[in-house]
Design a protein around this motif. Structure first.
Motif, mmCIF file in Angstrom:
data_model
loop_
_atom_site.group_PDB
_atom_site.id
_atom_site.type_symbol
_atom_site.label_atom_id
_atom_site.label_comp_id
_atom_site.label_asym_id
_atom_site.label_seq_id
_atom_site.Cartn_x
_atom_site.Cartn_y
_atom_site.Cartn_z
ATOM 1 N N MET A 1 0.853 -1.193 0.000
ATOM 2 C CA MET A 1 0.000 0.000 0.000
ATOM 3 C C MET A 1 0.886 1.239 0.000
ATOM 4 N N SER A 2 0.746 2.086 -1.020
ATOM 5 C CA SER A 2 1.585 3.279 -1.126
ATOM 6 C C SER A 2 0.985 4.420 -0.320
ATOM 7 N N ASP A 3 1.860 5.348 0.069
ATOM 8 C CA ASP A 3 1.410 6.576 0.724
ATOM 9 C C ASP A 3 1.504 7.752 -0.237
ATOM 10 N N PHE A 4 1.434 7.453 -1.541
ATOM 11 C CA PHE A 4 1.521 8.510 -2.532
ATOM 12 C C PHE A 4 0.226 9.328 -2.513
ATOM 13 N N GLN A 5 0.384 10.636 -2.691
ATOM 14 C CA GLN A 5 -0.776 11.519 -2.701
ATOM 15 C C GLN A 5 -0.661 12.549 -3.815
ATOM 16 N N LEU A 6 -1.812 13.045 -4.235
ATOM 17 C CA LEU A 6 -1.862 14.194 -5.131
ATOM 18 C C LEU A 6 -1.636 15.442 -4.284
ATOM 19 N N SER A 7 -0.521 16.123 -4.530
ATOM 20 C CA SER A 7 -0.166 17.270 -3.690
ATOM 21 C C SER A 7 -0.326 18.609 -4.392
ATOM 22 N N GLY A 8 -0.561 18.590 -5.700
ATOM 23 C CA GLY A 8 -0.727 19.851 -6.420
ATOM 24 C C GLY A 8 -1.548 19.671 -7.678
ATOM 25 N N ILE A 9 -2.411 20.645 -7.962
ATOM 26 C CA ILE A 9 -3.212 20.678 -9.187
ATOM 27 C C ILE A 9 -3.035 22.055 -9.811
ATOM 28 N N TYR A 10 -2.661 22.083 -11.087
ATOM 29 C CA TYR A 10 -2.449 23.353 -11.792
ATOM 30 C C TYR A 10 -3.285 23.375 -13.068
ATOM 31 N N VAL A 11 -3.983 24.481 -13.262
ATOM 32 C CA VAL A 11 -4.795 24.712 -14.456
ATOM 33 C C VAL A 11 -4.171 25.879 -15.222
ATOM 34 N N TYR A 12 -4.077 25.730 -16.551
ATOM 35 C CA TYR A 12 -3.515 26.775 -17.414
ATOM 36 C C TYR A 12 -4.584 27.157 -18.445
ATOM 37 N N PRO A 13 -5.452 28.114 -18.125
ATOM 38 C CA PRO A 13 -6.554 28.421 -19.053
ATOM 39 C C PRO A 13 -6.080 28.830 -20.441
ATOM 40 N N VAL A 14 -5.027 29.650 -20.512
ATOM 41 C CA VAL A 14 -4.491 30.109 -21.796
ATOM 42 C C VAL A 14 -3.110 29.488 -21.993
ATOM 43 N N LYS A 15 -2.942 28.809 -23.093
ATOM 44 C CA LYS A 15 -1.668 28.121 -23.359
ATOM 45 C C LYS A 15 -0.494 29.071 -23.192
ATOM 46 N N SER A 16 0.468 28.672 -22.380
ATOM 47 C CA SER A 16 1.745 29.353 -22.171
ATOM 48 C C SER A 16 1.666 30.606 -21.295
ATOM 49 N N LEU A 17 0.473 30.938 -20.784
ATOM 50 C CA LEU A 17 0.400 31.997 -19.778
ATOM 51 C C LEU A 17 0.529 31.375 -18.389
ATOM 52 N N ALA A 18 0.602 32.220 -17.365
ATOM 53 C CA ALA A 18 0.725 31.723 -16.004
ATOM 54 C C ALA A 18 -0.478 30.854 -15.646
ATOM 55 N N LEU A 180 -0.518 17.847 -12.585
ATOM 56 C CA LEU A 180 -0.688 17.080 -11.358
ATOM 57 C C LEU A 180 0.689 16.801 -10.751
ATOM 58 N N VAL A 181 0.800 17.068 -9.443
ATOM 59 C CA VAL A 181 2.049 16.837 -8.722
ATOM 60 C C VAL A 181 1.790 15.757 -7.674
ATOM 61 N N ILE A 182 2.714 14.799 -7.589
ATOM 62 C CA ILE A 182 2.564 13.656 -6.697
ATOM 63 C C ILE A 182 3.625 13.713 -5.604
ATOM 64 N N SER A 183 3.220 13.439 -4.378
ATOM 65 C CA SER A 183 4.162 13.382 -3.254
ATOM 66 C C SER A 183 4.249 11.961 -2.728
ATOM 67 N N GLY A 184 5.332 11.675 -2.010
ATOM 68 C CA GLY A 184 5.484 10.396 -1.331
ATOM 69 C C GLY A 184 6.299 9.364 -2.071
ATOM 70 N N CYS A 185 6.542 9.559 -3.357
ATOM 71 C CA CYS A 185 7.308 8.577 -4.127
ATOM 72 C C CYS A 185 8.758 9.053 -4.259
#
Length: 274
Positions: A1-18, A180-185
């Motif tokens: 059983m892993s302790d990996f988690q989703l630690s970050g979610i990023y949305v980029y509405p306009v390609k190549s902008l912040a 998506l950023v993953i932690s624990g691995c």
């Protein structure tokens, strides 16, 4: 059983902008909801990015319930509808893909052209415009919006930690523009993942992500340096390309939230084979 988690979610509405870091977000057929549904193009309909215009990094994005909000140094804020109505149909090109998109507005075009110092147009990908994923890596039902080629980019926290240690720097995850950023691995453990589940959504990881010069651009200043490409060329080079992170495809829509458990369903040889 892993302790990996989703630690970050990023949305980029306009390609190549912040991008925007969020705690919880809907997953649509093309990836994260509103992710790269807008794009800037030149007079020939060819996509524009930080590779050519580093100042794009300085344009901030935000989303409300009904609007896409844009801001940039020295510019009045610009608010656009999340559901653009009408607009001229335009043929646009993203790498080797030709897509049918709609122009957003002359006001938006002038706003971006003024800040970037180049004539450009803002376009939107309506739901009826389908952009398939490369069939070598996906199925006929896989499609994306204006991303480089895949709906998701996955990176682990410890891969960046390893890279930063090798560089002797502390570059931020935002430079690498993951969804998506993953932690624990362990660092670069994602190289061997083939099928994973995050929360209730299954993902396939068919191809590592080759990197261009965009991560050398400081997202706060738009200044360009030499790292991380120098170190990636030394440590993550294969067949004349450098790799960091894994492209991913999703098998269903739903919702993701920071803290969701990550399960490794299938693993295989490392990609790239380093």
């Amino acid at each position: 059983m892993s302790d990996f988690q989703l630690s970050g979610i990023y949305v980029y509405p306009v390609k190549s902008l912040a991008g925007i870091r969020v705690e919880r977000w809907q997953v649509a057929p093309t990836g994260l909801l509103y992710d790269r549904k807008w794009m800037l193009v030149d007079a020939d309909g060819l996509f524009l990015s930080q590779r050519k215009l580093p100042r794009m990094a300085l344009i901030k994005t935000a989303l409300t319930g009904s609007e896409l909000l844009l801001s940039a140094p020295g510019m009045e804020p610009l608010a656009l509808s999340l559901l653009p109505a009408g607009g001229e149909w335009i043929d646009v090109t993203v790498w080797h893909d030709l897509c049918r998109a709609r122009a957003v507005s002359g006001t938006a075009d002038l706003w971006f052209s003024r800040f970037l110092g180049q004539d450009c147009r803002l376009v939107y990908l309506p739901d009826q415009s389908i952009r398939p994923v490369d069939p070598h890596y996906g199925s006929s039902t896989d499609h994306t919006a204006f991303s480089d080629g895949f709906p998701f980019l996955i990176v682990s926290e410890n891969s960046l930690a390893v890279l930063n240690q090798e560089m002797g720097l502390h570059l931020a995850m935002e430079r690498f523009r993951p969804n998506l950023v993953i932690s624990g691995c362990a660092g670069y453990e994602e190289d061997s993942w083939r099928e994973i589940r995050i929360g209730s959504i299954d993902f396939r990881l068919p191809k590592p992500c080759s990197r261009c010069a965009v991560p050398t651009i400081d997202p706060e200043t738009a200044e360009t340096g030499k790292e991380p490409l120098i170190t990636l060329n030394r440590t993550r080079k294969w067949q004349n390309k450098v790799y960091f992170g894994q492209n991913a495809l999703h098998d269903r829509c739903g919702e993701l939230a920071v803290g969701d458990r990550v399960q490794i369903k299938t693993a295989g040889p490392k990609q790239p084979p380093l």
